[in-house]
Write a protein that holds these residues in place. Sequence first.
Motif, PDB file in Angstrom:
ATOM      1  N   ASP A 125      50.092-133.613  78.543  1.00 57.92           N
ATOM      2  CA  ASP A 125      49.629-132.831  77.401  1.00 57.92           C
ATOM      3  C   ASP A 125      48.154-133.050  77.105  1.00 57.92           C
ATOM      4  OD1 ASP A 125      49.567-135.293  76.218  1.00 57.92           O
ATOM      5  OD2 ASP A 125      50.944-134.803  74.596  1.00 57.92           O
ATOM      6  N   ARG A 126      47.438-133.582  78.091  1.00 58.75           N
ATOM      7  CA  ARG A 126      45.987-133.665  77.955  1.00 58.75           C
ATOM      8  C   ARG A 126      45.362-133.474  79.323  1.00 58.75           C
ATOM      9  NH1 ARG A 126      48.065-137.778  74.745  1.00 58.75           N
ATOM     10  NH2 ARG A 126      47.438-137.719  72.561  1.00 58.75           N
ATOM     11  N   LEU A 164      47.571-144.741  78.081  1.00 57.33           N
ATOM     12  CA  LEU A 164      46.900-143.451  78.048  1.00 57.33           C
ATOM     13  C   LEU A 164      47.888-142.301  77.907  1.00 57.33           C
ATOM     14  CD1 LEU A 164      44.192-143.856  80.839  1.00 57.33           C
ATOM     15  CD2 LEU A 164      43.794-143.653  78.386  1.00 57.33           C
ATOM     16  N   HIS A 165      48.925-142.332  78.739  1.00 51.07           N
ATOM     17  CA  HIS A 165      49.887-141.236  78.744  1.00 51.07           C
ATOM     18  C   HIS A 165      51.114-141.653  79.541  1.00 51.07           C
ATOM     19  CE1 HIS A 165      51.525-137.162  79.178  1.00 51.07           C
ATOM     20  NE2 HIS A 165      50.759-136.863  78.153  1.00 51.07           N
ATOM     21  N   GLY A 185      38.164-138.872  90.398  1.00 53.23           N
ATOM     22  CA  GLY A 185      39.042-139.550  89.457  1.00 53.23           C
ATOM     23  C   GLY A 185      39.563-138.541  88.460  1.00 53.23           C
ATOM     24  N   TRP A 186      40.099-139.008  87.349  1.00 54.60           N
ATOM     25  CA  TRP A 186      40.583-138.067  86.345  1.00 54.60           C
ATOM     26  C   TRP A 186      40.378-138.620  84.943  1.00 54.60           C
ATOM     27  CZ3 TRP A 186      44.139-141.010  89.179  1.00 54.60           C
ATOM     28  CH2 TRP A 186      45.036-141.787  88.446  1.00 54.60           C
ATOM     29  N   TYR A 187      40.348-137.700  83.983  1.00 53.74           N
ATOM     30  CA  TYR A 187      40.240-138.056  82.573  1.00 53.74           C
ATOM     31  C   TYR A 187      41.620-138.042  81.928  1.00 53.74           C
ATOM     32  CZ  TYR A 187      35.300-136.681  83.092  1.00 53.74           C
ATOM     33  OH  TYR A 187      33.993-136.574  83.502  1.00 53.74           O
ATOM     34  N   GLU A 188      41.784-138.919  80.959  1.00 56.71           N
ATOM     35  CA  GLU A 188      42.984-138.897  80.130  1.00 56.71           C
ATOM     36  C   GLU A 188      42.611-139.418  78.752  1.00 56.71           C
ATOM     37  OE1 GLU A 188      45.428-137.612  78.907  1.00 56.71           O
ATOM     38  OE2 GLU A 188      46.863-137.908  80.528  1.00 56.71           O
ATOM     39  N   TRP A 189      43.345-138.938  77.758  1.00 55.21           N
ATOM     40  CA  TRP A 189      43.052-139.276  76.369  1.00 55.21           C
ATOM     41  C   TRP A 189      44.107-140.230  75.791  1.00 55.21           C
ATOM     42  CZ3 TRP A 189      40.660-135.452  78.603  1.00 55.21           C
ATOM     43  CH2 TRP A 189      39.459-134.964  78.077  1.00 55.21           C
ATOM     44  N   THR A 190      43.667-141.183  74.982  1.00 55.92           N
ATOM     45  CA  THR A 190      44.600-142.025  74.244  1.00 55.92           C
ATOM     46  C   THR A 190      45.145-141.230  73.059  1.00 55.92           C
ATOM     47  OG1 THR A 190      42.819-142.880  72.843  1.00 55.92           O
ATOM     48  CG2 THR A 190      43.348-144.134  74.852  1.00 55.92           C
ATOM     49  N   LYS A 191      46.125-141.796  72.383  1.00 57.37           N
ATOM     50  CA  LYS A 191      46.716-141.103  71.245  1.00 57.37           C
ATOM     51  C   LYS A 191      45.711-140.874  70.116  1.00 57.37           C
ATOM     52  CE  LYS A 191      51.504-142.536  72.033  1.00 57.37           C
ATOM     53  NZ  LYS A 191      52.674-143.268  71.480  1.00 57.37           N
ATOM     54  N   VAL A 234      39.583-142.471  84.902  1.00 56.15           N
ATOM     55  CA  VAL A 234      40.387-143.319  85.792  1.00 56.15           C
ATOM     56  C   VAL A 234      39.972-143.027  87.231  1.00 56.15           C
ATOM     57  CG1 VAL A 234      42.709-144.017  86.476  1.00 56.15           C
ATOM     58  CG2 VAL A 234      42.309-143.130  84.152  1.00 56.15           C
ATOM     59  N   ARG A 235      39.680-144.076  87.984  1.00 61.60           N
ATOM     60  CA  ARG A 235      39.259-143.915  89.374  1.00 61.60           C
ATOM     61  C   ARG A 235      39.717-145.121  90.179  1.00 61.60           C
ATOM     62  NH1 ARG A 235      32.758-145.361  88.718  1.00 61.60           N
ATOM     63  NH2 ARG A 235      33.071-147.621  88.474  1.00 61.60           N
ATOM     64  N   HIS A 236      39.586-145.043  91.507  1.00 60.86           N
ATOM     65  CA  HIS A 236      39.841-146.215  92.332  1.00 60.86           C
ATOM     66  C   HIS A 236      38.848-147.326  91.976  1.00 60.86           C
ATOM     67  CE1 HIS A 236      43.061-144.948  94.907  1.00 60.86           C
ATOM     68  NE2 HIS A 236      42.412-143.887  95.335  1.00 60.86           N
TER      69      HIS A 236
END
Length: 275
Positions: A257-258, A166-167, A102-108, A115-117
Amino acid sequence: LTHAPERLLSLTGAASIQGSYHNPLFNAAPSMDLPVLMQGESQSRTRTRILRVMRWGMKAAHGPLSAGRLNSIINARCETIATKPTFKPHLEKRRCVVPFDGWYEWTKDKVPHFVRHKGGDRLVMLAGLYDDDRHPASPSTTLNASLCAPSFTIVTVQSSERLHFLHHRMPVVLDSQEAIDQWLSVGEVPFNACRKFLKPYQGPLDTFPVSRRVGNVRNNDASCMKAVEGGGDWTPGGAKVGKVRRTTGGVACKGLDRFLGIGNIDRDTTKRKIE
């Protein structure tokens, strides 16, 4: 990427793996060596798939070569991929698939999410490109080694409505075997026929906040992927984790940008540090 090489071969259908990578890896980051799926060489009509360990982050097509510019382009915007000189030469012969949990992402407000299946029961397969060209020799032995290392980048697209909180960008998720097969079939399936796969993923996903420990790539354990309430302001030991700060520099290729996560994806010009 938490799977051992033997398990990853089974999950991807690859015949072999070339190179080695750190395993398990709960917090991958640009410049790390990671396995990517690609079409292997074959003397017969039957094409095989192989996993090859490459460095995350391609070299720019133009400009002076320096340590700061190596492996700096970690994603490629699908909207301009066919016009940028760094990516255009690879569209017909060097497409790959990057497998991640999966992957990571940051909120503002700087809360990391994973995030994953749905259910996390299968790999996220991301569209990528790789560079296997050899660059001119450099006076620096260290730089020479980096120049000769094959590298890859991950293709991004406008974020789906569900993930827009998230982005505004997300990686291109190849969700069907047809999409994976056609993307990997370089020399047989032209890039134009693959454009239909470069779209926001609309399938079911799990998205949940995780510990801010993922902001430091030295933290590499299962707790990085564990859901926490409110984004995990505190480490298990009780020490408060500093905020994530982003600094820009290097190649000016705009993207995310993250970091995105295990695989992470980041803007081409972005580095993170904990303060």
